[in-house]
Design a protein around this motif. Sequence first.
Motif, mmCIF file in Angstrom:
data_model
loop_
_atom_site.group_PDB
_atom_site.id
_atom_site.type_symbol
_atom_site.label_atom_id
_atom_site.label_comp_id
_atom_site.label_asym_id
_atom_site.label_seq_id
_atom_site.Cartn_x
_atom_site.Cartn_y
_atom_site.Cartn_z
ATOM 1 N N PHE A 237 0.687 -1.491 0.061
ATOM 2 C CA PHE A 237 0.051 0.099 0.059
ATOM 3 C C PHE A 237 0.550 1.283 0.402
ATOM 4 C CE2 PHE A 237 -3.806 -2.410 2.381
ATOM 5 C CZ PHE A 237 -3.169 -3.162 1.521
ATOM 6 N N ASP A 238 1.831 1.546 1.056
ATOM 7 C CA ASP A 238 2.504 2.530 1.027
ATOM 8 C C ASP A 238 3.433 2.632 -0.505
ATOM 9 O OD1 ASP A 238 1.727 3.038 3.438
ATOM 10 O OD2 ASP A 238 3.751 2.155 4.649
ATOM 11 N N ARG A 239 4.322 2.078 -1.006
ATOM 12 C CA ARG A 239 4.915 1.300 -1.985
ATOM 13 C C ARG A 239 4.338 2.121 -3.335
ATOM 14 N NH1 ARG A 239 10.224 -0.124 -1.032
ATOM 15 N NH2 ARG A 239 11.485 0.215 -3.122
ATOM 16 N N VAL A 240 2.793 2.478 -3.379
ATOM 17 C CA VAL A 240 2.163 1.536 -4.395
ATOM 18 C C VAL A 240 1.687 3.419 -4.766
ATOM 19 C CG1 VAL A 240 1.495 -0.004 -5.850
ATOM 20 C CG2 VAL A 240 0.244 1.330 -4.080
ATOM 21 N N ALA A 241 1.155 4.054 -2.641
ATOM 22 C CA ALA A 241 0.544 5.823 -2.965
ATOM 23 C C ALA A 241 2.498 6.500 -3.444
ATOM 24 C CB ALA A 241 0.734 5.185 -1.471
ATOM 25 N N ALA A 242 2.966 5.986 -3.052
ATOM 26 C CA ALA A 242 4.201 6.613 -2.871
ATOM 27 C C ALA A 242 4.485 6.915 -4.814
ATOM 28 C CB ALA A 242 5.716 6.607 -2.403
ATOM 29 N N LEU A 243 4.324 5.368 -5.027
ATOM 30 C CA LEU A 243 4.310 6.009 -6.994
ATOM 31 C C LEU A 243 3.625 6.109 -7.015
ATOM 32 C CD1 LEU A 243 7.105 2.550 -7.185
ATOM 33 C CD2 LEU A 243 7.330 4.929 -6.834
ATOM 34 N N ARG A 244 1.916 6.403 -6.669
ATOM 35 C CA ARG A 244 1.022 7.032 -7.155
ATOM 36 C C ARG A 244 0.807 6.222 -8.685
ATOM 37 N NH1 ARG A 244 -0.037 12.578 -6.097
ATOM 38 N NH2 ARG A 244 -1.690 12.386 -7.596
ATOM 39 N N LEU A 245 0.362 4.384 -8.314
ATOM 40 C CA LEU A 245 0.459 3.662 -9.089
ATOM 41 C C LEU A 245 -0.734 2.815 -8.327
ATOM 42 C CD1 LEU A 245 1.071 2.109 -11.147
ATOM 43 C CD2 LEU A 245 2.533 0.532 -10.407
ATOM 44 N N PRO A 246 -2.491 3.223 -9.164
ATOM 45 C CA PRO A 246 -3.000 2.484 -8.935
ATOM 46 C C PRO A 246 -3.257 1.488 -9.147
ATOM 47 C CG PRO A 246 -3.763 3.903 -11.307
ATOM 48 C CD PRO A 246 -1.591 3.876 -10.822
ATOM 49 N N ALA A 247 -3.994 0.306 -7.769
ATOM 50 C CA ALA A 247 -3.860 -1.169 -7.713
ATOM 51 C C ALA A 247 -4.799 -1.755 -7.605
ATOM 52 C CB ALA A 247 -2.231 -1.422 -6.560
ATOM 53 N N MET A 248 -4.346 -3.619 -8.282
ATOM 54 C CA MET A 248 -5.721 -4.028 -7.385
ATOM 55 C C MET A 248 -5.243 -5.595 -6.755
ATOM 56 S SD MET A 248 -8.909 -5.922 -8.070
ATOM 57 C CE MET A 248 -10.285 -4.360 -9.886
ATOM 58 N N TYR A 249 -5.795 -5.484 -5.461
ATOM 59 C CA TYR A 249 -5.713 -6.661 -4.480
ATOM 60 C C TYR A 249 -7.385 -7.705 -4.526
ATOM 61 C CZ TYR A 249 -3.080 -3.168 -3.686
ATOM 62 O OH TYR A 249 -1.746 -1.797 -3.129
ATOM 63 N N GLN A 250 -6.527 -8.999 -4.383
ATOM 64 C CA GLN A 250 -7.632 -9.652 -4.596
ATOM 65 C C GLN A 250 -8.735 -10.033 -3.262
ATOM 66 O OE1 GLN A 250 -4.376 -13.190 -2.097
ATOM 67 N NE2 GLN A 250 -6.396 -13.585 -1.795
ATOM 68 N N TRP A 251 -8.438 -9.240 -2.287
ATOM 69 C CA TRP A 251 -9.348 -9.476 -0.952
ATOM 70 C C TRP A 251 -10.291 -7.940 -0.097
ATOM 71 C CZ3 TRP A 251 -10.230 -14.402 0.522
ATOM 72 C CH2 TRP A 251 -9.144 -15.048 0.199
ATOM 73 N N PRO A 252 -11.413 -8.023 -0.681
ATOM 74 C CA PRO A 252 -12.019 -6.587 -0.566
ATOM 75 C C PRO A 252 -11.223 -5.908 0.527
ATOM 76 C CG PRO A 252 -13.960 -8.414 -1.307
ATOM 77 C CD PRO A 252 -12.544 -9.161 -0.890
ATOM 78 N N GLU A 253 -11.266 -6.512 1.982
ATOM 79 C CA GLU A 253 -10.696 -6.145 2.973
ATOM 80 C C GLU A 253 -10.194 -5.697 2.649
ATOM 81 O OE1 GLU A 253 -12.438 -10.499 4.537
ATOM 82 O OE2 GLU A 253 -11.504 -9.577 2.644
ATOM 83 N N MET A 254 -8.844 -5.766 1.970
ATOM 84 C CA MET A 254 -7.685 -4.779 1.325
ATOM 85 C C MET A 254 -7.814 -3.294 0.741
ATOM 86 S SD MET A 254 -5.745 -7.969 -0.278
ATOM 87 C CE MET A 254 -3.474 -7.252 -0.752
ATOM 88 N N ALA A 255 -9.288 -3.249 0.738
ATOM 89 C CA ALA A 255 -8.586 -2.273 0.137
ATOM 90 C C ALA A 255 -9.614 -1.048 0.971
ATOM 91 C CB ALA A 255 -10.113 -1.742 -1.201
ATOM 92 N N GLU A 256 -10.045 -1.632 2.224
ATOM 93 C CA GLU A 256 -10.729 -1.145 3.333
ATOM 94 C C GLU A 256 -9.777 -0.254 3.773
ATOM 95 O OE1 GLU A 256 -13.831 -3.962 5.020
ATOM 96 O OE2 GLU A 256 -15.431 -3.319 3.912
ATOM 97 N N GLU A 257 -8.340 -1.342 4.179
ATOM 98 C CA GLU A 257 -7.512 -1.363 4.691
ATOM 99 C C GLU A 257 -6.473 -0.443 3.915
ATOM 100 O OE1 GLU A 257 -5.229 -5.230 5.450
ATOM 101 O OE2 GLU A 257 -6.876 -5.866 6.494
ATOM 102 N N GLY A 258 -7.064 0.659 2.943
ATOM 103 C CA GLY A 258 -5.902 1.128 2.526
ATOM 104 C C GLY A 258 -5.819 0.559 1.146
#
Length: 325
Positions: A237-258
């Motif tokens: 989460f921190d790395r892609v945010a710093a790079l402003r790189l949109p990312a998709m994750y396997q668990w819905p909870e991962m979006a809820e966490e950031g």
Amino acid sequence: MTAKMKRREFITLLGGAAVAWPLAAHAQEPGRIYRVGGLHASPRDAPHHLALFDELRRLGFIDGQNLVVDAAGYGMSAERFAVHAADLVKARVDVILAGGDASVRAAQQATTSIPILALTDDMVGQGFVRSLGQPGGNTTGVTLLASELDGKRQEILIEAVPGVRRIAALVDSNTTTPSRLRALEEAARARGVELSIYRVARREEIGSAIDAAKAADAGALNVLASSLLFNSRAFIFDRVAALRLPAMYQWPEMAEEGGLIGYGPLIVQLYRDIMSRQLAKLLRGAKPTDLPVEQPTRFELVINLKTAKASAMKSRQRWCCALTR
């Protein structure tokens, strides 16, 4: 803030109404202490583990009373799985709980008799069970439709980033098969999108892989299904945010966490509603070979609007159409 959509999918248990096999004859033995071993990279207080043991308590197995839970089996590095699996066999636990491919392999190499209850991306594809309806051997649990869901996530990601021409996939080389990667490449090509693959085998390799994807001008990142990547999510989460790189994750909870977008089943629900029930049956004496491997029945799309805003993206109603199978 998150935007969430829910929908129900097909009935999961192979054989449909055949769920009512004769397990009622199995019962808890008065005065017996049941022992559950673990092989998990995630900590004992992770929400999905707490949900499982809360439900297990409701089913009559209470930690500290008639249940002993292996505290050392949580928050482990993959390098420790084989050693700990051997320790669990020596301790003669009643069931081994395993999360992710590496832990299941370690458990199966350590024992062919102690029941193994596992949650993995592809139980049949990885050779952990013979089939979903008839697992064979000493392993059963939940399989996650990984190949299909990785492809669906890629579709949603492409829709979410209008005009994207190049995307990247972050891949756990210990988990994702070459055939799954080829399928993703072909699906991206059919959409006029170039997919680049970045493989990692250890947590220490994740940062440089994400940096390389960004340097190669990837417009978005699909973080494929993997226990390693799930348990490294805060770093990602921190790395892609710093790079402003949109990312998709396997668990819905991962979006809820950031994370930006998560699509799939809820991991908490799988442990609470399916794994706990399977575990109770195994503790009461059911054989793994008689318990069909189950699949998720509900999938959710979660979009973190705060993360989207930080990534200079706009939430779009048309993302919702990606839920159509």
